[in-house]
Design a protein around this motif. Structure first.
Motif, mmCIF file in Angstrom:
data_model
loop_
_atom_site.group_PDB
_atom_site.id
_atom_site.type_symbol
_atom_site.label_atom_id
_atom_site.label_comp_id
_atom_site.label_asym_id
_atom_site.label_seq_id
_atom_site.Cartn_x
_atom_site.Cartn_y
_atom_site.Cartn_z
ATOM 1 N N ILE A 65 0.839 -1.210 0.000
ATOM 2 C CA ILE A 65 0.000 0.000 0.000
ATOM 3 C C ILE A 65 0.865 1.248 0.000
ATOM 4 C CG2 ILE A 65 -1.686 1.320 1.320
ATOM 5 C CD1 ILE A 65 -2.841 -1.328 2.316
ATOM 6 N N ILE A 66 1.863 1.285 0.887
ATOM 7 C CA ILE A 66 2.722 2.471 0.973
ATOM 8 C C ILE A 66 3.490 2.678 -0.326
ATOM 9 C CG2 ILE A 66 4.741 3.449 2.136
ATOM 10 C CD1 ILE A 66 3.759 2.309 4.723
ATOM 11 N N THR A 67 3.981 1.583 -0.926
ATOM 12 C CA THR A 67 4.698 1.699 -2.193
ATOM 13 C C THR A 67 3.810 2.313 -3.266
ATOM 14 O OG1 THR A 67 6.069 -0.234 -1.657
ATOM 15 C CG2 THR A 67 5.953 0.430 -3.969
ATOM 16 N N THR A 68 2.588 1.817 -3.358
ATOM 17 C CA THR A 68 1.658 2.321 -4.381
ATOM 18 C C THR A 68 1.361 3.795 -4.177
ATOM 19 O OG1 THR A 68 0.641 0.126 -4.547
ATOM 20 C CG2 THR A 68 -0.608 2.000 -5.418
ATOM 21 N N PHE A 69 1.066 4.172 -2.949
ATOM 22 C CA PHE A 69 0.704 5.563 -2.688
ATOM 23 C C PHE A 69 1.931 6.481 -2.711
ATOM 24 C CE2 PHE A 69 -3.114 3.439 -1.138
ATOM 25 C CZ PHE A 69 -4.088 4.251 -1.700
ATOM 26 N N THR A 70 3.098 5.938 -2.466
ATOM 27 C CA THR A 70 4.317 6.726 -2.632
ATOM 28 C C THR A 70 4.497 7.110 -4.094
ATOM 29 O OG1 THR A 70 5.425 5.695 -0.736
ATOM 30 C CG2 THR A 70 6.829 6.703 -2.402
ATOM 31 N N ILE A 71 4.267 6.149 -4.986
ATOM 32 C CA ILE A 71 4.362 6.431 -6.422
ATOM 33 C C ILE A 71 3.357 7.515 -6.819
ATOM 34 C CG2 ILE A 71 4.017 5.440 -8.723
ATOM 35 C CD1 ILE A 71 5.038 2.769 -7.564
ATOM 36 N N VAL A 72 2.151 7.431 -6.261
ATOM 37 C CA VAL A 72 1.136 8.443 -6.560
ATOM 38 C C VAL A 72 1.586 9.815 -6.060
ATOM 39 C CG1 VAL A 72 -1.234 9.185 -6.097
ATOM 40 C CG2 VAL A 72 -0.759 6.778 -6.543
ATOM 41 N N SER A 73 2.137 9.867 -4.841
ATOM 42 C CA SER A 73 2.585 11.152 -4.276
ATOM 43 C C SER A 73 3.704 11.757 -5.113
ATOM 44 C CB SER A 73 3.039 10.960 -2.830
ATOM 45 O OG SER A 73 4.265 10.260 -2.764
ATOM 46 N N ILE A 74 4.643 10.918 -5.575
ATOM 47 C CA ILE A 74 5.726 11.417 -6.423
ATOM 48 C C ILE A 74 5.161 11.967 -7.730
ATOM 49 C CG2 ILE A 74 7.778 10.746 -7.729
ATOM 50 C CD1 ILE A 74 8.283 8.626 -5.565
ATOM 51 N N PHE A 75 4.205 11.247 -8.303
ATOM 52 C CA PHE A 75 3.602 11.689 -9.560
ATOM 53 C C PHE A 75 2.904 13.036 -9.386
ATOM 54 C CE2 PHE A 75 0.002 11.797 -12.541
ATOM 55 C CZ PHE A 75 0.697 11.703 -13.740
ATOM 56 N N ILE A 76 2.145 13.194 -8.291
ATOM 57 C CA ILE A 76 1.439 14.466 -8.073
ATOM 58 C C ILE A 76 2.442 15.592 -7.837
ATOM 59 C CG2 ILE A 76 -0.161 15.690 -6.551
ATOM 60 C CD1 ILE A 76 -1.557 13.051 -6.017
ATOM 61 N N SER A 77 3.494 15.319 -7.067
ATOM 62 C CA SER A 77 4.525 16.340 -6.838
ATOM 63 C C SER A 77 5.174 16.753 -8.151
ATOM 64 C CB SER A 77 5.590 15.806 -5.878
ATOM 65 O OG SER A 77 5.042 15.506 -4.616
ATOM 66 N N CYS A 78 5.426 15.777 -9.007
ATOM 67 C CA CYS A 78 6.033 16.082 -10.304
ATOM 68 C C CYS A 78 5.077 16.860 -11.201
ATOM 69 C CB CYS A 78 6.480 14.789 -10.992
ATOM 70 S SG CYS A 78 7.893 14.008 -10.192
ATOM 71 N N LEU A 79 3.774 16.594 -11.070
ATOM 72 C CA LEU A 79 2.799 17.385 -11.815
ATOM 73 C C LEU A 79 2.914 18.857 -11.449
ATOM 74 C CD1 LEU A 79 -0.636 15.472 -11.889
ATOM 75 C CD2 LEU A 79 0.760 16.165 -13.833
ATOM 76 N N GLY A 80 2.983 19.122 -10.150
ATOM 77 C CA GLY A 80 3.118 20.512 -9.695
ATOM 78 C C GLY A 80 4.414 21.130 -10.158
ATOM 79 N N LEU A 81 5.500 20.375 -10.069
ATOM 80 C CA LEU A 81 6.800 20.875 -10.502
ATOM 81 C C LEU A 81 6.789 21.136 -12.006
ATOM 82 C CD1 LEU A 81 9.379 21.454 -8.937
ATOM 83 C CD2 LEU A 81 10.242 19.225 -9.629
ATOM 84 N N PHE A 82 6.130 20.259 -12.734
ATOM 85 C CA PHE A 82 6.015 20.436 -14.181
ATOM 86 C C PHE A 82 5.242 21.718 -14.503
ATOM 87 C CE2 PHE A 82 3.659 19.812 -18.140
ATOM 88 C CZ PHE A 82 4.678 19.488 -19.014
ATOM 89 N N GLY A 83 4.133 21.941 -13.791
ATOM 90 C CA GLY A 83 3.348 23.147 -14.028
ATOM 91 C C GLY A 83 4.115 24.412 -13.718
ATOM 92 N N LEU A 84 4.838 24.418 -12.573
ATOM 93 C CA LEU A 84 5.615 25.602 -12.199
ATOM 94 C C LEU A 84 6.746 25.854 -13.186
ATOM 95 C CD1 LEU A 84 5.846 25.263 -8.311
ATOM 96 C CD2 LEU A 84 4.548 26.956 -9.610
ATOM 97 N N SER A 85 7.438 24.804 -13.593
ATOM 98 C CA SER A 85 8.544 24.978 -14.531
ATOM 99 C C SER A 85 8.023 25.453 -15.890
ATOM 100 C CB SER A 85 9.334 23.679 -14.685
ATOM 101 O OG SER A 85 8.515 22.639 -15.199
ATOM 102 N N THR A 86 6.849 24.971 -16.292
ATOM 103 C CA THR A 86 6.239 25.418 -17.544
ATOM 104 C C THR A 86 5.918 26.900 -17.477
ATOM 105 O OG1 THR A 86 5.276 23.230 -17.920
ATOM 106 C CG2 THR A 86 4.312 25.076 -19.140
ATOM 107 N N PHE A 87 5.315 27.318 -16.362
ATOM 108 C CA PHE A 87 4.959 28.725 -16.202
ATOM 109 C C PHE A 87 6.205 29.598 -16.165
ATOM 110 C CE2 PHE A 87 3.975 32.439 -13.567
ATOM 111 C CZ PHE A 87 2.933 32.976 -14.302
ATOM 112 N N ALA A 88 7.230 29.134 -15.427
ATOM 113 C CA ALA A 88 8.473 29.909 -15.340
ATOM 114 C C ALA A 88 9.115 30.064 -16.713
ATOM 115 C CB ALA A 88 9.443 29.229 -14.370
ATOM 116 N N ALA A 89 9.088 28.995 -17.506
ATOM 117 C CA ALA A 89 9.666 29.069 -18.851
ATOM 118 C C ALA A 89 8.894 30.050 -19.721
ATOM 119 C CB ALA A 89 9.661 27.672 -19.477
ATOM 120 N N GLN A 90 7.571 30.084 -19.585
ATOM 121 C CA GLN A 90 6.764 31.019 -20.366
ATOM 122 C C GLN A 90 7.044 32.466 -19.952
ATOM 123 O OE1 GLN A 90 2.721 29.767 -19.863
ATOM 124 N NE2 GLN A 90 2.874 28.131 -21.395
ATOM 125 N N GLN A 91 7.219 32.694 -18.637
ATOM 126 C CA GLN A 91 7.488 34.030 -18.137
ATOM 127 C C GLN A 91 8.843 34.555 -18.625
ATOM 128 O OE1 GLN A 91 4.421 34.958 -17.227
ATOM 129 N NE2 GLN A 91 5.203 35.963 -15.381
#
Length: 893
Positions: free
Chosen positions: A770-796
Motif C-alpha cells: 500500500i505504501i509503495t503504491t501511494f508513494t508512487i502516486v505522491s511522487i507523480f502528483i509532486s512532479c505534476l506541480g513541478l512540471f506546471g511551475l517549470s512550464t509557467f516559469a519558462a513562459q514568463q
C-alpha cells in the motif's frame, strides 16, 4: 490629438461623480498624471488607467449615488461566481488539467483509504448488543513477568454469570485445534458416493453464542441451533459449497479429526457469512459438548489456573457499566481463583475488551484471528491526507504563480466597489468548482481501482461501499475541505492586491509570496522523499527477515497435514513410501512445525526451585528423525531416541532459550531435572540434548523456550519430507498418488515450510504494498506541480531566453538556468526529510524483535531517486524552452 482620446473629455465625463470642490483636482493633478502615463505606456493605456483611477478615487460618491436599499440576490451572486470561475478555468486549460489531475488522484487516495479505515473500524459493530459485548481478557503474572492472554479456563464463564449481576449472559468459544489447521468434512451423496473436502475456521461454541452475537440465518433458528451436541451450523458459503443450491437444513455431515471425532452431525442452521466484518471468521460452528472439546469438559478436573483455551465473552445488561464491573473483577478472582493460581505458581488479573475494539487491539497479535494495527491504520490515513495536501499545494502554487493574470481583474473589481470578502468568496468558489470537477474522475478511478486496492490490502471491500450514505457524506466533506484548503491561500493572496499599484502596472509577485511558494514545493518533496525512504526501509527489513538464518533448514521442506484419526493411521505407510524415493532425503512426523502457532506448553522449574519460579516452555511431540530432518544444530547431548518407552517419554531436547529462562549453564544442561505440576500431580522431565535457538514464530517476536519430546504414531498431525529435487511437480504427483492409495476418501493437501513462514509477515507485506503504491502516486502528483511551475516559469522568461540565445548562450546553460532554482528546493527537501524519515522508521523497526541496522546508503539512494525524478520533470520544459526559436519569443506585435 484626436478628440476621442483627449483626457479632457474623459475628465469631463466623471466630473458629476464628485463634489464641485474637487473639479480643480481632476483637471490638475490627474491631468498631469495622465501625461506621464502617455509618455511611459502610450495613450490608450493611459486613458484606460485614468478611467479606473477616477472610479477608485471617487468610489464613495459612486456608492452613494447607486446605494438604493435592496435585498441581495445570493443565487445570482453565486451564479456569477461560478460563471466567472468557469471562464477562468477554461482560459488556462493546461494548468486546469494539471490541477484537476492532481486533485483527482489525491481525492481518489483519500476515498480508497477512507474505505479501508471505515472497513477496519467497523468490525463487530453490526451485532444487536454490540455496546454490551466484552471479551474477558487476562494478564498472567509469573516470576516477575507479565503476559497478556485473552483465554481462560472452562469454569470462568459460569462463575462470572453467577457472581456478577451486571452480566446478562456468557458464552465460550474454542478455535479449531491448532494442530489441525483444517477439518475434513464428508457427506454421502444420493448415488452413495462419498464427497470429502477440507474446511478451515471451524469453532466450538456454547449454545448461548447466538444469543449474544447477531447472525442472519437463512435456514434454521438461531436460538435453538446448537442445543443438540451433534448439531452443526454452516455459513452460506460452506453450505453452497457442499450442497449447491439444495437446502442444507437437516442434512448429515460427518466431521473428522478432533473437532468431530469422526461422528455424524445434523445441519441445524445456515447463516450469512460475516467473516469480512467480524473478528470471528467462522466457516461453521459445533457445540462445545461435541468432539474433543466435549471429551475435555467431561473428563478433566477443571480449575481456575490451568487449561486456558476458552475465549470467554460476556454480555452486560444495558444499564450496567463496564468500568464498574472491571473494578469488581479483582474481588471475583480473590473469591474463586486465587487459591488455584497460587498453587500453580502464578497470578492472574482480569480485564474487559469491548468486542467492537478487538480487531484493532494491537497489543495482542491475535484474538481468535490476527488483530490489525491501529498505528498502521492511522499511518495509512495520514498518507492519504498528505497526498491530498500535495495536490492542494500544486493548486496553490500554480494559482499564485499565475496571479499576475488575475491582478487587473482584482483591481477592476475593487475599483467598482467589490469588498475583500467578496473577492475571497469568488476565489474560494473557483477552487471548490475545481475540486468538484476533480471529484467525478476521482470517483471513477476509485471504482476502477478498488479491486486492485483489495488485492494490495488483502480486504474484500465491495464497490457498493463507494455509494452508501456515509461515503456520500464523506465525499461532500472531502470536496469542501479540498476546495477550501486549495483555494485558501490564493483567495487571501489575490484579494489584497492594491488597485492603484495594480492598475499602474507596478504589480509583481512579492518576495513573501515567492518564498511561500518555494516553501510549499519543499514541503511537497519532504513528504515524497519521506515516503520513498519509508518504502525502502520496510522493503529492506522484509528482505532482512527473509534472509536471516532461522536456526533450521526451511528450504525444500514439504508438509503434508494429517487431519483426521483415519488419516493419521496411515502415517507409517506414507513415511515408508516416501522414504524409499531417491528424491526424498528424510521423512519425519510432528504435532507442530516452525511457521505455525503452537499452543502446547508446560510450566517447569528446577529441582532447587519452587512452583513460584515456573517458566513456560512450548512443547512439541515429534518423531526421532524430526530434528535432523529440519536441520537443527545440536550443541550438547543427543537427539531423541528412536524407540519409545516409559523412560523416554519424559526426555526433552530443549533450545538455548529454555536454559537461559531457567538459569542453567549449557555445560550443566544434560541430565538436568525439570518439574511440572498439573492436576495434583508432579511430572519429572530430563534434558538429554540442547539445540541452537531457532525462530518458530515471526521475527516480530523474540525466541522463547521450546522443548521437543518423543511422540509416536498415530499422534502426529503433520508429515514433513525433506526433498532434494528441482522437479517439485513430479515429486508432488508421486506423493499425491501415494496419498490416494493410503487415503482414498481424504483429499490431498500440502504446503511448504518456507511459504508458511512468510505468512507471519502478511500484515507488513500488505502495508509495504500500500505504501509503495501511494508513494508512487505522491511522487507523480509532486512532479505534476513541478512540471506546471517549470512550464509557467519558462513562459514568463521566454523573452529572456530568446535574448540569451541570440547572444550565444548554449542549450546546457539555459537548461541549467531554468532548472537550478527547483533543484535547490528538492535538495533542501531531501536534507529536511531524511532525518525525519530516519527517526520515524527507527521507531517502526522497534516493533520487530530482530531488526536490520539502518543503512545510510539507503537514504543516499532515496536522494538520488528524488533528484533524478525532479531533473527529469523539470528538464522536459527547460529543454523545450531552450530549443525554441528565439525569433518567435522576441516578436512583439
Amino acid at each position: 490629438m484626436n478628440k476621442s482620446s483627449h483626457p479632457k473629455y474623459l475628465l469631463h465625463l466623471f466630473r458629476w461623480f464628485c463634489h464641485p470642490d474637487l473639479h480643480p483636482f481632476i483637471e490638475g493633478d490627474l491631468l498631469e498624471l495622465y501625461e506621464e502615463r502617455v509618455e511611459e505606456h502610450g495613450r490608450w493605456t493611459a486613458n484606460i488607467r485614468l478611467t479606473l483611477d477616477i472610479l477608485l478615487l471617487f468610489r464613495p460618491s459612486i456608492i452613494r449615488l447607486f446605494n438604493q436599499p435592496q435585498s441581495v440576490n445570493h443565487t445570482a451572486m453565486f451564479k456569477n461566481y461560478f460563471t466567472i470561475g468557469w471562464r477562468n478555468i477554461r482560459k488556462g486549460y493546461g494548468y486546469t488539467l494539471i490541477n484537476i489531475g492532481g486533485l483527482s488522484l489525491g481525492m481518489m487516495c483519500c476515498m480508497l483509504l477512507w474505505l479501508y479505515f471505515q472497513h477496519e473500524s467497523s468490525f463487530d459493530k453490526h451485532h444487536q448488543h454490540a455496546d454490551q459485548l466484552y471479551l474477558v481478557n487476562s494478564t498472567a503474572v509469573a516470576s516477575g513477568n507479565q503476559k497478556e492472554f485473552p483465554m481462560l479456563s472452562a469454569i470462568y464463564a459460569e462463575a462470572l454469570k453467577e457472581d456478577l449481576p451486571e452480566i446478562a449472559q456468557t458464552t465460550r468459544m474454542i478455535a479449531t485445534p491448532m494442530s489441525e489447521s483444517r477439518t475434513l468434512l464428508q457427506i454421502q451423496r444420493e448415488d452413495h458416493t462419498l464427497h470429502s473436502l477440507y474446511e478451515t475456521n471451524g469453532y466450538y461454541v456454547d449454545s448461548t453464542f447466538f444469543d449474544m452475537f447477531t447472525y442472519q440465518f437463512t435456514e434454521g433458528n438461531a436460538q435453538a441451533a446448537l442445543l443438540d451436541p451433534h448439531a452443526v451450523v454452516l455459513s452460506d458459503q460452506v453450505a453452497r459449497k457442499i450442497f449447491g443450491q439444495d437446502a442444507a437444513l437437516g442434512k448429515i455431515i460427518r466431521i473428522k479429526g478432533s473437532l468431530g471425532k469422526d461422528e455424524d452431525f445434523t445441519v441445524t442452521g445456515v447463516y450469512q457469512d460475516e467473516s469480512s466484518r467480524s473478528h470471528i471468521d467462522a466457516r461453521f460452528f459445533v457445540s462445545t459438548s461435541a468432539g474433543q472439546s466435549g471429551d475435555f469438559l467431561r473428563s478433566f478436573k477443571h480449575n481456575f489456573a490451568s487449561n486456558n483455551i476458552f475465549y470467554t465473552y460476556v454480555r452486560l445488561h444495558p444499564e450496567a457499566s463496564a468500568v464498574a464491573l472491571e473494578r469488581k473483577l479483582s474481588a471475583f478472582m480473590d473469591k474463586y481463583a486465587r487459591e488455584d493460581l497460587k498453587a500453580a505458581g502464578f497470578d492472574k488479573q482480569l480485564s474487559l475488551i469491548p468486542v467492537s475494539d478487538i480487531h484493532l487491539y494491537d497489543s495482542l497479535s491475535s484474538i481468535v484471528t490476527p488483530t490489525s494495527s491501529l498505528t498502521y491504520l492511522y499511518l495509512l490515513a495520514s498518507i492519504g491526507l498528505l497526498i491530498l495536501l500535495i495536490a492542494c499545494i500544486n493548486f496553490m502554487n500554480l494559482t499564485t504563480a499565475r496571479s499576475t493574470r488575475r491582478a487587473i481583474e482584482v483591481g477592476v473589481r475593487k475599483v467598482v466597489g467589490a469588498e475583500r470578502k467578496v473577492l475571497i468568496q469568488q476565489f474560494l468558489v473557483e477552487s471548490i468548482l475545481m475540486a468538484l470537477l476533480a471529484l467525478l474522475p476521482a470517483w471513477v478511478l476509485s471504482v476502477l481501482l478498488l479491486p486492485l486496492f483489495n488485492q494490495l490490502s488483502g480486504k474484500a471491500i465491495d464497490t457498493t461501499a463507494l455509494f452508501d450514505g456515509e461515503m456520500m457524506g464523506a465525499s461532500v466533506v472531502l470536496l469542501l475541505i479540498t476546495g477550501l484548503i486549495a483555494g485558501s491561500y490564493p483567495a487571501f493572496y489575490l484579494s489584497v492586491f492594491k488597485p492603484v499599484r495594480v492598475l499602474k502596472g507596478n504589480f509583481a509577485n512579492t518576495i513573501a509570496a515567492t518564498t511561500l511558494r518555494k516553501s510549499l514545493v519543499v514541503f511537497q518533496f519532504v513528504i515524497a522523499v519521506g515516503l520513498i525512504s519509508a518504502t525502502l526501509v520496510i522493503y529492506q527489513q522484509m528482505e532482512f527477515i527473509r534472509d536471516k538464518p532461522l536456526g533450521f533448514d526451511s528450504e525444500q521442506q514439504l508438509v503434508i497435514p494429517l487431519l483426521s484419526e483415519e488419516v493419521r493411521q496411515s502415517y507409517t505407510v506414507l513415511r515408508n513410501e516416501l522414504a524409499q524415493d531417491s528424491r526424498v532425503q528424510e521423512v519425519a512426523g510432528a504435532m507442530f512445525y516452525p511457521g505455525i502457532s503452537n499452543p502446547n506448553s508446560i510450566s517447569v522449574y528446577r529441582s532447587d526451585q519452587t512452583v513460584e519460579d515456573i517458566q513456560p516452555v512450548k512443547t512439541n511431540g515429534v518423531s526421532s528423525r524430526f530434528l535432523s530432518t529440519m536441520g537443527f544444530q545440536l550443541l550438547e547431548g543427543q537427539w531423541l531416541p528412536s524407540q519409545a518407552s516409559e523412560e523416554v517419554a519424559n526426555q526433552l531436547v530443549v533450545n538455548q532459550a529454555t536454559l537461559k529462562a531457567l538459569s542453567v549453564p549449557l555445560e550443566e544442561a544434560i541430565g538436568q531435572q525439570l518439574y511440572f505440576d498439573w492436576q495434583d500431580s508432579t511430572y519429572t522431565y530430563e534434558i538429554i540434548g540442547v539445540v541452537e535457538d531457532f525462530h518458530y514464530e515471526g521475527l516480530q517476536h523474540e525466541i522463547q523456550p521450546y522443548a521437543f519430546r518423543l511422540g509416536i504414531a498415530p499422534y502426529f498431525h503433520y508429515l514433513i519430507a525433506k526433498f532434494s529435487t528441482d522437479d517439485v511437480s513430479d515429486l508432488l504427483a508421486f506423493t499425491e498418488q501415494t496419498w490416494k492409495e493410503a487415503n482414498p476418501n481424504a483429499p490431498f493437501e500440502f504446503s511448504f515450510i518456507q511459504d508458511d513462514l512468510q505468512k507471519n509477515y502478511l500484515a507488513e507485506e500488505r502495508v509495504l504494498r500500500i505504501i509503495t503504491t501511494f508513494t508512487i502516486v505522491s511522487i507523480f502528483i509532486s512532479c505534476l506541480g513541478l512540471f506546471g511551475l517549470s512550464t509557467f516559469a519558462a513562459q514568463q522568461r521566454r523573452k529572456e531566453i530568446g535574448i540569451r540565445k541570440v547572444l550565444g548562450a548554449s542549450l546546457k546553460s539555459i537548461v541549467a538556468l531554468l532548472s537550478q532554482e527547483y533543484i535547490k528546493l528538492v535538495l533542501l527537501a531531501i536534507v529536511m526529510a531524511i532525518p525525519l524519515a530516519w527517526y520515524t522508521m527507527s521507531r517502526w523497526l522497534q516493533s520487530f524483535a530482530y531488526q536490520m541496522d539502518m543503512p545510510w546508503g539507503m537514504f543516499g539512494l532515496t536522494a538520488m531517486l528524488a533528484i533524478t525524478v525532479a531533473i527529469g520533470t523539470i528538464s522536459f520544459q527547460s529543454i523545450r524552452a531552450a530549443t525554441a526559436n528565439p525569433v518567435e519569443s522576441l516578436r512583439d506585435e
